[in-house]
Each structure stands twice: as structure tokens, then as C-alpha cells.
Design an enzyme around this catalytic site. Structure first.
Site, PDB file in Angstrom:
ATOM      1  CD  GLU A 244      -4.934   5.233   3.495  1.00 54.42           C
ATOM      2  OE1 GLU A 244      -5.665   4.528   2.763  1.00 54.42           O
ATOM      3  OE2 GLU A 244      -3.794   5.618   3.158  1.00 54.42           O
TER       4      GLU A 244
ATOM      5  CD  GLU B 267      -2.671   2.652  -3.668  1.00 52.00           C
ATOM      6  OE1 GLU B 267      -3.273   3.747  -3.648  1.00 52.00           O
ATOM      7  OE2 GLU B 267      -3.037   1.668  -3.001  1.00 52.00           O
ATOM      8  CG  HIS B 268      -0.015   6.181  -0.499  1.00 50.08           C
ATOM      9  ND1 HIS B 268      -0.468   7.179   0.335  1.00 50.08           N
ATOM     10  CD2 HIS B 268      -1.000   5.257  -0.530  1.00 50.08           C
ATOM     11  CE1 HIS B 268      -1.677   6.868   0.795  1.00 50.08           C
ATOM     12  NE2 HIS B 268      -2.014   5.691   0.285  1.00 50.08           N
TER      13      HIS B 268
ATOM     14  CG  HIS C  63      -1.682   1.242   1.434  1.00 45.60           C
ATOM     15  ND1 HIS C  63      -1.327   2.172   2.392  1.00 45.60           N
ATOM     16  CD2 HIS C  63      -2.770   1.754   0.793  1.00 45.60           C
ATOM     17  CE1 HIS C  63      -2.174   3.183   2.342  1.00 45.60           C
ATOM     18  NE2 HIS C  63      -3.063   2.958   1.393  1.00 45.60           N
TER      19      HIS C  63
END
Length: 424
Positions: A126, A49-50, A46
Site C-alpha cells: 500500500e 485498522e487492518h 492504520h
């Protein structure tokens, strides 16, 4: 018109030409998610991905976004347990620009140490935001109850400690290992020239080669009989109950979706009508399936007042048992098949949804599942198949569960006190 082919480096490509639209959707799929991770690097998929949106030598983060948004397009990405997908939807005249942007992000991302440190703060927020959502907490807790120590139970976002530990070297090494053509798929759907599409893809992705290859392989985890509780100072009790499901690609998938829809798929479903409408003991209740490589689960979610926990959960268990024993008749089967076909076709009315469907199919099944194929499989569901799937799934009853709320005592007696409290 569909085509499925491989580039010389092993990258799989699925394309669907749709002449009557004026858009094109492009997705770069990588078979890599939290299930590829371990306790020390959990959340890295994840995080990567950022980071792929944070700039290259030729484009800043702002310029990546502007390049697509300035021509009226959309660019985004998501990470799951088994896949990461970067995608762009734009006018058909901007296909090459979309391929240029995605390839630049994939091959040339800076992974600047300053940006890495800044993004750690973003991802930590997040995680905090997810902690504030009882439904998100419940989903992670139930995943832990189902698979425990297998990597499939790891949270997609990771933990604050793991995210804060990521360094540039760890990130780059991970990308070199898992972001490889053999693990990946390019999916394109919309209006484009089929004659030169292969040449165009070779131009942008044909030189993709890596030395430290880690071909994705997944375990076959056992479904466990755990019942977990997590304390949260909230008014409602959030409940997730698990029933054995099927793995992705299993021929029983469509019959199981059909049965799940009948049980808890909408306002006319058995659970909604019984638990909410007749008994009035909850506001929200539904069931859904989750299918992964080598494993799967059917989940029943309910949000209810803690004082109704015992009566509501007992009623759900009874309804599932009754459903498994009584089955469905031919009229219900016909209606459920028509419902399933309708929702499937309506869900494919954009180039992006078709790109997602094709990309996922090739990624996990290595073939194209066309709408014609899917409709045929739904039409072929007969009573024999329904009964066979019922035997493997719903007749096993609820085998694991998770609860998020104030008081554990409300649900303890339902499983003879075998409710384990898990701290954060």
C-alpha cells in the site's frame, strides 16, 4: 429524530432515526490516527485498522466479511490523521448483527502473529502504491512543509521501517491505551427502534473498560513557511500551495469553505477560469480546506507542464492576492451560500453520509450539528464575516508549498531559491 447520550462507561452515542428508509448505518469512531503517533510507531493506527478485520475466536476474517455481505450489507473502515472509523451499512433488520460484528472485532481480535506478518506485506505494498501516485506524494510532502516535526505531519500509512517493526505486544499495548470508550463515539443513522437502542448498545459496548487510558490531546502547531520539492520521474509538475486556514469547529469554517469554493471550487471558480480557461497553462486546478484540532490550512492544487510552472504559479499568486483585496459582492455571496447549502444537503442523502456527519460532529465538537443548524450557520454568513475571514486567511497569501516533478529549477525563482529538496 436525534439523540445524544453516554453509556455508563463514558462512551458517547449519537443516533438519528429516519423512518422513511429501510437501511441503517453504524460507525465506531475512535479519536486516534497518525497524529497520535511518533517516529518509532508511525503507521500503527492504520495497521490496527487492518488487523481488526483479521479474525476473532468466533469468526475468521472471511466470516467477518461474509456475515455482513451475505445479508447485502457493506463493511469497511478508514484511518485519518485524528480518527479511525469502522462502519457497516445494512438493511434495518440487521442492526443487531452490525453491532455484534463491530464489538467482536473491537474486543476479541486475535492479533495473530502470523496474520501480523502477512499484513505487513500488504501495508508495505500500500505504501509502494502511494509512492506511485504523485498526488499522494505531494500531499504528504506539503503536510511536512506546513507542520514539519509536529506529529500531524506524520504519514497515515507510516513507513516501511516502522510497519516492519510492529509486534503483537506493541499493537495490543497501543490498542489498550487509545481504543478506550472515553476516546470513542458510536454513530447510528437510519431506521431502528429508538426505545431499545440504549439497551442494545449497553449489551454490546457497555462492558468496554480499560486500565491503561491515554485520553487524546493534541498540540497547537504553528503554520510554517517551508517550500519543499520531491523529485519524481514524471511528465507533469504537481503543485500544492498553502494559505492559513482555521481549526475544526471554528465559527469561521463555513465562511472559509464558501470563499474557497469561489476561489477554486469548480469549473466556474476564479482559479479555473483564469489559470485553465483564460491562460491555458494547466489541466487541473482547485482549492480545498483541511481543518484539524487547533490548526487548519487552505490548499491550492495544480497539475501542469513544468515549462508553464513559472507563469502558472505566478498567476495563481496574483489571483489569490486580487481575490483577497477585492473580496466579493453581495450577489456573489448569495450565490455562493446557495451553492454551499445545495452541496451540503445533496451530500446527506444516504444513511451512511448522515452517520459520518453525526459521528464526526460528536467526535470533535461533542455536539450534534443537525442539517438545520448547518443551514442556519450558512444563512448567517454576512459580508462582515466574509471580510473578517478573508483577513485571517487569504490576505496572508501563500505561506508554504510543495512540488513533485522532474526539475526543481522550474520553481526555485518563485521563492527566491528557497526550495528545499527532500529525499524519500
Amino acid at each position: 429524530m436525534y439523540n445524544l447520550f453516554k453509556l455508563n462507561n463514558g462512551l458517547r452515542v449519537v443516533v438519528e432515526s429516519i423512518e422513511y428508509v429501510n437501511s441503517v448505518s453504524v460507525g465506531l469512531w475512535v479519536e486516534n490516527g497518525s497524529r497520535n503517533e511518533n517516529a518509532s510507531n508511525n503507521g500503527i493506527s492504520h495497521f490496527i485498522e487492518h488487523m481488526l478485520f483479521k479474525g476473532t475466536p468466533d469468526r475468521t476474517a472471511k466470516q467477518i466479511a461474509e456475515a455482513i455481505e451475505d445479508v447485502g450489507g457493506q463493511i469497511n473502515a478508514f484511518t485519518g490523521k485524528e480518527v479511525t472509523c469502522f462502519y457497516i451499512k445494512a438493511l434495518d433488520t440487521h442492526l443487531e448483527l452490525s453491532l455484534d460484528i463491530l464489538s467482536d472485532m473491537l474486543f476479541n481480535s486475535n492479533f495473530s502473529e502470523d496474520e501480523i506478518e502477512k499484513e505487513k506485506g500488504v501495508v508495505v505494498e500500500e505504501i509502494n502504491m502511494s509512492e506511485d501516485s504523485p498526488e499522494d506524494v505531494l500531499m504528504e510532502l506539503h503536510t511536512k512543509a506546513i507542520w514539519d516535526r509536529d506529529s500531524i505531519s506524520l504519514p497515515i500509512l507510516g513507513t516501511m521501517d516502522t510497519v516492519k517493526s510492529f509486534s503483537k505486544k506493541v499493537i495490543v499495548d497501543y490498542v489498550d491505551s487509545y481504543y478506550i470508550p472515553e476516546n470513542s463515539v458510536i454513530s447510528i443513522s437510519g431506521k431502528f427502534d429508538m426505545k431499545n437502542i440504549e439497551e442494545l448498545l449497553e449489551k454490546y459496548f457497555g462492558k468496554w473498560h480499560t486500565k491503561n487510558k491515554n485520553i487524546t490531546k493534541y498540540s497547537s502547531p504553528q503554520l510554517l513557511n517551508n517550500h519543499y520539492f520531491r523529485k519524481k520521474d514524471i511528465e507533469q509538475l504537481h503543485v500544492s500551495l498553502g494559505i492559513p486556514g482555521v481549526e475544526i469547529g471554528n465559527d469561521d469554517t463555513y465562511a472559509l469553505i464558501l470563499l474557497s469554493n469561489i476561489l477554486g471550487g469548480g469549473a466556474s471558480s476564479l482559479l479555473f477560469q483564469k489559470i485553465r480557461e483564460e491562460l491555458g497553462v494547466c489541466y487541473s486546478i482547485y482549492s480545498y480546506i483541511s481543518a484539524f484540532k487547533n490548526t487548519g490550512i487552505v490548499s491550492v492544487y495544480a497539475g501542469l507542464n513544468p515549462s508553464n510552472a513559472e507563469s502558472a504559479i505566478d498567476a495563481i499568486k496574483q489571483e489569490v492576492s486580487k481575490f483577497a483585496k477585492s473580496g466579493i459582492d453581495n450577489e456573489r455571496l448569495y450565490k455562493a451560500k446557495e451553492q454551499l447549502k445545495g452541496s451540503y444537503i445533496l451530500g446527506l442523502e444516504s444513511t451512511s453520509s448522515r452517520m459520518f456527519s453525526n459521528g464526526k460532529s460528536v467526535m470533535f465538537l461533542n455536539k450534534i450539528n443537525t442539517p438545520k443548524d448547518v443551514l442556519r450557520k450558512i444563512d448567517e454568513i454576512n459580508m462582515s464575516r466574509v471580510n473578517s475571514v478573508m483577513e485571517k486567511t487569504f490576505k496572508n497569501g501563500i505561506i508554504n508549498s510543495a512540488y513533485v516533478g522532474k526539475e526543481k529549477q522550474m520553481v526555485e525563482k518563485l521563492f527566491k531559491g528557497n526550495i528545499i529538496s527532500l529525499d524519500k
